[in-house]
Design an enzyme around this catalytic site. Structure first.
Site, PDB file in Angstrom:
ATOM      1  N   HIS A   1       0.830  -1.163   0.001  1.00  0.00           N
ATOM      2  CA  HIS A   1       0.058  -0.083   0.020  1.00  0.00           C
ATOM      3  C   HIS A   1       0.886   1.157   0.019  1.00  0.00           C
ATOM      4  O   HIS A   1       1.842   1.166   0.648  1.00  0.00           O
ATOM      5  CB  HIS A   1      -1.096  -0.033   1.164  1.00  0.00           C
ATOM      6  CG  HIS A   1      -0.180  -0.094   2.564  1.00  0.00           C
ATOM      7  ND1 HIS A   1       0.216  -1.181   3.082  1.00  0.00           N
ATOM      8  CD2 HIS A   1       0.202   1.068   3.665  1.00  0.00           C
ATOM      9  CE1 HIS A   1       0.805  -1.034   4.258  1.00  0.00           C
ATOM     10  NE2 HIS A   1       0.833   0.216   4.617  1.00  0.00           N
TER      11      HIS A   1
ATOM     12  N   SER B   1      10.130   0.502  -3.921  1.00  0.00           N
ATOM     13  CA  SER B   1      10.209   1.224  -5.196  1.00  0.00           C
ATOM     14  C   SER B   1      11.761   1.448  -5.403  1.00  0.00           C
ATOM     15  O   SER B   1      12.665   1.347  -4.546  1.00  0.00           O
ATOM     16  CB  SER B   1       9.532   2.770  -4.978  1.00  0.00           C
ATOM     17  OG  SER B   1      10.028   3.539  -6.056  1.00  0.00           O
TER      18      SER B   1
ATOM     19  N   TYR C   1       8.486  10.988  -0.793  1.00  0.00           N
ATOM     20  CA  TYR C   1       8.314   9.680  -1.285  1.00  0.00           C
ATOM     21  C   TYR C   1       9.577   8.917  -1.011  1.00  0.00           C
ATOM     22  O   TYR C   1       9.728   7.703  -0.452  1.00  0.00           O
ATOM     23  CB  TYR C   1       7.738   9.686  -2.346  1.00  0.00           C
ATOM     24  CG  TYR C   1       7.262   8.385  -3.152  1.00  0.00           C
ATOM     25  CD1 TYR C   1       6.236   7.720  -2.807  1.00  0.00           C
ATOM     26  CD2 TYR C   1       8.408   7.694  -3.859  1.00  0.00           C
ATOM     27  CE1 TYR C   1       5.766   6.682  -3.145  1.00  0.00           C
ATOM     28  CE2 TYR C   1       7.955   6.433  -4.337  1.00  0.00           C
ATOM     29  CZ  TYR C   1       6.617   5.878  -4.145  1.00  0.00           C
ATOM     30  OH  TYR C   1       6.308   4.555  -4.541  1.00  0.00           O
TER      31      TYR C   1
ATOM     32  N   ALA D   1      -3.069   4.306 -13.514  1.00  0.00           N
ATOM     33  CA  ALA D   1      -3.550   5.468 -13.974  1.00  0.00           C
ATOM     34  C   ALA D   1      -3.171   6.724 -12.804  1.00  0.00           C
ATOM     35  O   ALA D   1      -2.609   7.835 -13.266  1.00  0.00           O
ATOM     36  CB  ALA D   1      -5.205   5.521 -13.939  1.00  0.00           C
TER      37      ALA D   1
END
Length: 206
Positions: free
Chosen positions: A34, A84, A97, A135
């Site tokens: 998440h 990531s 981030y 998206a």
């Protein structure tokens, strides 16, 4: 086999409202996937944005792991953490981030060492993924990066395969492993490669 897959903001609420009625007993896999995001650019570099992203992208992972770890220890299970490339290689205009993702990498890397020295047989698989063709993800970086988004189903398959084989790390696309190695060995060429993928003017104005 008992698998708990947590995605989206529902995972955040689950982390902080996990009541006594939920029994994680017999849990074999915990998959943490998440994220909270903010648009790329300099305006995202605020205390408020950073606090929000650390809460969603780091602290909730810690909370969920601490609750599930006893059950995973009993079952000799696996913990799959979807992270990531920005948690291994810092880039421009993604400050909060990237900070949260680096925290994930440090926390679970240290946890893996702790479990190892205590002879606890719980596998931790860190998944280093790039931009996927969702998206919401592509919209957040529109005009900022020239990186081509990778197919989501293929990334998901790489995560599943890594968790099933108890791999220490998963890189998708595979070239990200080379980029992470470049960070340590050749920092200047790595910085050049990253710069080629950025639209600096658009990002600075965002």
């Amino acid at each position: 086999m008992k698998v708990l897959l947590l995605t989206g903001l529902g995972a955040l609420f689950f982390a902080y409202y996990w009541d006594d009625n939920f029994d994680p007993g017999g849990l074999d896999y915990l998959v943490l996937n998440h994220i909270g995001g903010v648009p790329a650019g300099t305006r995202a570099r605020t205390p408020q944005a950073t606090r929000w992203l650390m809460q969603v992208n780091f602290l909730s992972y810690v909370q969920l792991t601490s609750r599930a770890l006893p059950s995973l220890t009993d079952s000799k299970g696996s913990l799959v953490v979807v992270s990531s490339l920005l948690g291994r290689v810092p880039t421009s205009f993604s400050t909060p981030y990237s900070a949260a993702k680096f925290a994930l990498d440090s926390f679970f890397g240290s946890l893996r060492r702790e479990l190892d020295v205590q002879d606890v047989n719980v596998a931790i698989t860190m998944c280093v993924l790039g931009l996927r063709d969702r998206a919401s993800a592509t919209e957040a970086v529109r005009g900022v990066t020239r990186v081509k988004a990778a197919p989501g189903p293929k990334a998901a398959l790489a995560v599943i395969r890594g968790g099933a084989t108890r791999a220490a790390g998963v890189f998708y696309p595979w070239r990200f492993h080379l980029l992470c190695l470049l960070r340590r060995w050749l920092p200047r060429p790595r910085a050049w490669f990253i710069r080629q993928d950025l639209n600096v003017t658009a990002a600075a104005a965002a």
